[in-house]
Design a protein around this motif. Structure first.
Motif, PDB file in Angstrom:
ATOM      1  N   TYR A  56       7.532  -7.069  -0.684  1.00  0.00           N
ATOM      2  CA  TYR A  56       6.196  -6.625  -1.084  1.00  0.00           C
ATOM      3  C   TYR A  56       5.099  -7.391  -0.347  1.00  0.00           C
ATOM      4  N   GLY A  60       2.508  -5.463   1.809  1.00  0.00           N
ATOM      5  CA  GLY A  60       1.099  -5.657   1.500  1.00  0.00           C
ATOM      6  C   GLY A  60       0.293  -6.077   2.724  1.00  0.00           C
ATOM      7  N   HIS A  64      -2.546  -3.863   4.573  1.00  0.00           N
ATOM      8  CA  HIS A  64      -3.901  -4.400   4.692  1.00  0.00           C
ATOM      9  C   HIS A  64      -4.418  -4.283   6.127  1.00  0.00           C
ATOM     10  N   TRP A  76      -9.139  -3.089  -7.594  1.00  0.00           N
ATOM     11  CA  TRP A  76      -8.272  -4.271  -7.660  1.00  0.00           C
ATOM     12  C   TRP A  76      -7.952  -4.636  -9.104  1.00  0.00           C
ATOM     13  N   ILE A  79      -5.425  -2.155 -10.358  1.00  0.00           N
ATOM     14  CA  ILE A  79      -4.116  -2.442  -9.756  1.00  0.00           C
ATOM     15  C   ILE A  79      -3.457  -3.618 -10.477  1.00  0.00           C
ATOM     16  N   PRO A 193       0.815   0.634   0.036  1.00  0.00           N
ATOM     17  CA  PRO A 193       0.006  -0.517  -0.388  1.00  0.00           C
ATOM     18  C   PRO A 193      -0.085  -0.654  -1.895  1.00  0.00           C
ATOM     19  N   TYR A 194      -0.164   0.472  -2.606  1.00  0.00           N
ATOM     20  CA  TYR A 194      -0.253   0.398  -4.063  1.00  0.00           C
ATOM     21  C   TYR A 194       1.000  -0.257  -4.639  1.00  0.00           C
ATOM     22  N   TYR A 197       1.004  -4.024  -3.882  1.00  0.00           N
ATOM     23  CA  TYR A 197       0.006  -4.796  -4.627  1.00  0.00           C
ATOM     24  C   TYR A 197       0.379  -4.918  -6.109  1.00  0.00           C
ATOM     25  N   LEU A 200       3.199  -7.386  -6.536  1.00  0.00           N
ATOM     26  CA  LEU A 200       2.786  -8.778  -6.333  1.00  0.00           C
ATOM     27  C   LEU A 200       2.022  -9.309  -7.541  1.00  0.00           C
ATOM     28  N   PHE A 201       1.181  -8.479  -8.146  1.00  0.00           N
ATOM     29  CA  PHE A 201       0.512  -8.896  -9.380  1.00  0.00           C
ATOM     30  C   PHE A 201       1.537  -9.103 -10.496  1.00  0.00           C
TER      31      PHE A 201
END
Length: 304
Positions: A56, A60, A64, A76, A79, A193-194, A197, A200-201
């Motif tokens: 990821y 990511g 980016h 953000w 997300i 990307p979604y 992200y 990662l969160f």
């Protein structure tokens, strides 16, 4: 032109089915890890996110660099919320629940999340519920009800059974919110990307939880069997299906994803029988057939 649209929809349907089948292996790997090691739900979740994180991070960074539009602060925030709901809280609730209920029953309870997602999309996000989706939901949940009648014949004498079932129920609720929110965000941000992200969160949430609550006994992480289960959970049951499901969501929409992924729990019931020796009954088989029919209906043109 119409032919190209139908081919695109069919491709999205196939991608979503593949993602759902891979995702369905999660419960099997989790149950096997609990059987063969003394790992806790949180430790196992940390391993899952640890081994999946490099993929990821790479996705990511790549996304980016290729991005043509800037993600807003509000996006953000959304997300981050989706990541914490969809792959931190949902996974934590699910892993805890799997300590006390069978893989088959866990998947049957998770069958509820397509209903939650469709209801959220219909009544809160004002998405029109199409006739083919209504028919598919009716067939799918008729099958679920029949399969559940077979599942309740399994011994439920363990004292934490209802606690485990409740944890899985919470997982279904949080995951349905994630699916609904993702249905709005994926077309704007893009599936790759979604996915990177939100994961990662979610990874940040898992690691923070571990640092704040875990004991110092981390040597269990070096158990070779546990490492193998962690890698399997990361690659087979997390990285690949997360990207495939979000790509499929962009092509067919979150309502259809909610119905399509119902085939995943059916797959888990069958896998649990062969790999975990969990019983499978005739009522489960009948329910499974009805669910598959409901899922296949989503591959039809939605203008009925």
């Amino acid at each position: 032109m119409l032919k190209n649209i139908n081919l695109k929809a069919s491709g999205g349907w196939f991608i979503a089915i593949t993602g759902a089948l891979l995702f369905s292996t999660k419960a099997i790997f989790v149950k096997l890890a609990f059987q063969h090691t003394h790992v806790s739900a949180l430790h196992l979740l940390v391993l899952r996110m640890l081994f999946s994180m490099p993929f990821y991070v790479f996705a990511g960074l790549y996304s980016h660099q290729k991005a043509t539009q800037k993600i807003t602060q509000k996006q953000w925030l959304l997300i981050a919320i989706m990541g914490l709901l969809g792959y931190y809280l949902s996974s934590l609730f699910d892993f805890i629940g799997l300590q006390y209920v069978s893989a088959g029953l866990e998947r049957l309870i998770l069958f509820l999340y397509p209903t939650f997602t469709v209801l959220i999309n219909t009544f809160i996000l004002k998405t029109r519920l199409k006739r083919i989706q209504i028919i598919a939901l009716i067939l799918t949940y008729l099958g679920i009800g029949i399969a559940f009648l077979g599942e309740v014949q399994i011994d439920t004498s363990n004292a934490y059974f209802y606690y485990g079932a409740f944890m899985v129920f919470l997982c279904a609720i949080t995951y349905s919110i994630y699916l609904s929110g993702s249905g709005k965000l994926v077309p704007i941000i893009g599936p790759t990307p979604y996915t990177a992200y939100v994961m990662l969160f979610a990874t940040g949430g898992v690691f923070l939880h571990f640092l704040l609550t875990a004991h110092t006994t981390t040597l269990a992480f070096f158990d070779p069997n546990l490492v193998l289960y962690g890698i399997a959970l990361a690659i087979v049951a997390t990285v690949l299906p997360s990207f495939l499901l979000n790509i499929g969501m962009k092509k067919v929409g979150s309502n259809n994803i909610a119905i399509i992924t119902s085939i995943g729990p059916v797959s888990t019931i069958l896998q649990a029988h062969f790999f975990l020796n969990e019983p499978i009954l005739m009522l489960q088989i009948l329910g499974t057939l009805l669910v598959i029919i409901g899922v296949l209906l989503t591959g039809l043109k939605n203008s009925i």
